[in-house]
Motif scaffolding. Structure first.
Motif, PDB file in Angstrom:
ATOM      1  N   LEU A  68     115.483  58.130 -63.502  1.00 45.57           N
ATOM      2  CA  LEU A  68     116.527  57.894 -62.505  1.00 45.57           C
ATOM      3  C   LEU A  68     115.954  57.969 -61.092  1.00 45.57           C
ATOM      4  O   LEU A  68     116.228  57.106 -60.254  1.00 45.57           O
ATOM      5  N   LEU A  69     115.145  58.980 -60.832  1.00 44.74           N
ATOM      6  CA  LEU A  69     114.539  59.131 -59.509  1.00 44.74           C
ATOM      7  C   LEU A  69     113.542  58.007 -59.212  1.00 44.74           C
ATOM      8  O   LEU A  69     113.537  57.456 -58.113  1.00 44.74           O
ATOM      9  N   GLU A  70     112.713  57.664 -60.187  1.00 39.22           N
ATOM     10  CA  GLU A  70     111.749  56.576 -59.986  1.00 39.22           C
ATOM     11  C   GLU A  70     112.453  55.238 -59.753  1.00 39.22           C
ATOM     12  O   GLU A  70     112.061  54.459 -58.891  1.00 39.22           O
ATOM     13  N   ASP A  71     113.507  54.983 -60.527  1.00 36.88           N
ATOM     14  CA  ASP A  71     114.202  53.700 -60.431  1.00 36.88           C
ATOM     15  C   ASP A  71     114.962  53.537 -59.119  1.00 36.88           C
ATOM     16  O   ASP A  71     115.122  52.427 -58.632  1.00 36.88           O
TER      17      ASP A  71
ATOM     18  N   ARG B  40     120.841  58.277 -72.037  1.00 32.92           N
ATOM     19  CA  ARG B  40     119.480  58.190 -72.561  1.00 32.92           C
ATOM     20  C   ARG B  40     118.430  58.233 -71.448  1.00 32.92           C
ATOM     21  O   ARG B  40     117.255  58.387 -71.706  1.00 32.92           O
ATOM     22  N   LEU B  41     118.864  58.078 -70.242  1.00 40.62           N
ATOM     23  CA  LEU B  41     117.981  58.039 -69.087  1.00 40.62           C
ATOM     24  C   LEU B  41     117.556  59.454 -68.704  1.00 40.62           C
ATOM     25  O   LEU B  41     118.374  60.374 -68.693  1.00 40.62           O
ATOM     26  N   THR B  42     116.288  59.620 -68.369  1.00 35.40           N
ATOM     27  CA  THR B  42     115.819  60.934 -67.929  1.00 35.40           C
ATOM     28  C   THR B  42     115.975  61.053 -66.417  1.00 35.40           C
ATOM     29  O   THR B  42     116.083  60.040 -65.705  1.00 35.40           O
ATOM     30  N   GLU B  43     115.969  62.268 -65.921  1.00 35.70           N
ATOM     31  CA  GLU B  43     116.048  62.497 -64.473  1.00 35.70           C
ATOM     32  C   GLU B  43     114.860  61.838 -63.773  1.00 35.70           C
ATOM     33  O   GLU B  43     115.013  61.237 -62.712  1.00 35.70           O
ATOM     34  N   LYS B  44     113.684  61.936 -64.380  1.00 41.60           N
ATOM     35  CA  LYS B  44     112.472  61.329 -63.813  1.00 41.60           C
ATOM     36  C   LYS B  44     112.653  59.809 -63.661  1.00 41.60           C
ATOM     37  O   LYS B  44     112.338  59.242 -62.620  1.00 41.60           O
TER      38      LYS B  44
ATOM     39  N   HIS C 159     109.851  50.264 -55.467  1.00 43.84           N
ATOM     40  CA  HIS C 159     110.729  49.091 -55.608  1.00 43.84           C
ATOM     41  C   HIS C 159     112.042  49.541 -56.259  1.00 43.84           C
ATOM     42  O   HIS C 159     112.222  49.393 -57.471  1.00 43.84           O
ATOM     43  N   PRO C 160     112.959  50.083 -55.471  1.00 45.53           N
ATOM     44  CA  PRO C 160     114.196  50.616 -56.049  1.00 45.53           C
ATOM     45  C   PRO C 160     115.051  49.547 -56.732  1.00 45.53           C
ATOM     46  O   PRO C 160     115.192  48.439 -56.226  1.00 45.53           O
ATOM     47  N   PHE C 161     115.575  49.903 -57.900  1.00 51.16           N
ATOM     48  CA  PHE C 161     116.463  49.016 -58.645  1.00 51.16           C
ATOM     49  C   PHE C 161     117.915  49.231 -58.259  1.00 51.16           C
ATOM     50  O   PHE C 161     118.772  48.416 -58.558  1.00 51.16           O
ATOM     51  N   TYR C 162     118.214  50.356 -57.638  1.00 57.00           N
ATOM     52  CA  TYR C 162     119.566  50.638 -57.186  1.00 57.00           C
ATOM     53  C   TYR C 162     119.500  51.407 -55.874  1.00 57.00           C
ATOM     54  O   TYR C 162     118.448  51.903 -55.478  1.00 57.00           O
TER      55      TYR C 162
END
Length: 101
Positions: free
Chosen positions: A12-15, A6-10, A20-23
């Motif tokens: 994923l890149l932002e996160d 369900r996650l978009t590429e956008k 503030h990266p989540f991963y």
């Protein structure tokens, strides 16, 4: 399985690469002359994040870990795990945890 994402590429890149990266990720690359049969030079990766357990303290959680089949047996996975071990020590993480199968 792709239909379950369900996650978009956008997102994923932002996160992962935003302010503030989540991963975080570690990638294993080979030189162009050693690329995979499909032409890839990135042949392995690990995706991880930091979390906290009130009983243990800081944790580095290994979410995903993969080395392409044709590059297994060369120590690439071991080097990725060694790198994660160094990351854990550098930020005083007490436990490296993940789903290992």
């Amino acid at each position: 399985m792709e239909d379950q994402v369900r996650l978009t590429e956008k997102e994923l890149l932002e996160d992962g690469f935003g302010d503030h990266p989540f991963y975080h990720c570690v990638v294993a690359e080979v030189p162009k002359d050693k690329q995979s049969a499909e032409g890839y030079t990135v042949v392995g990766f690990a995706m991880y994040y930091f979390t906290y357990d009130p009983w243990i303290g800081k944790l580095l959680y290994l979410e995903d870990f993969y080395v392409m089949k044709e590059f297994r047996g060369y120590g690439i996975g071991s080097e990725i795990l060694k790198n994660l071990s160094h990351v854990s020590v550098s930020v005083l993480v007490k436990v490296l945890k993940g789903c290992f199968s």
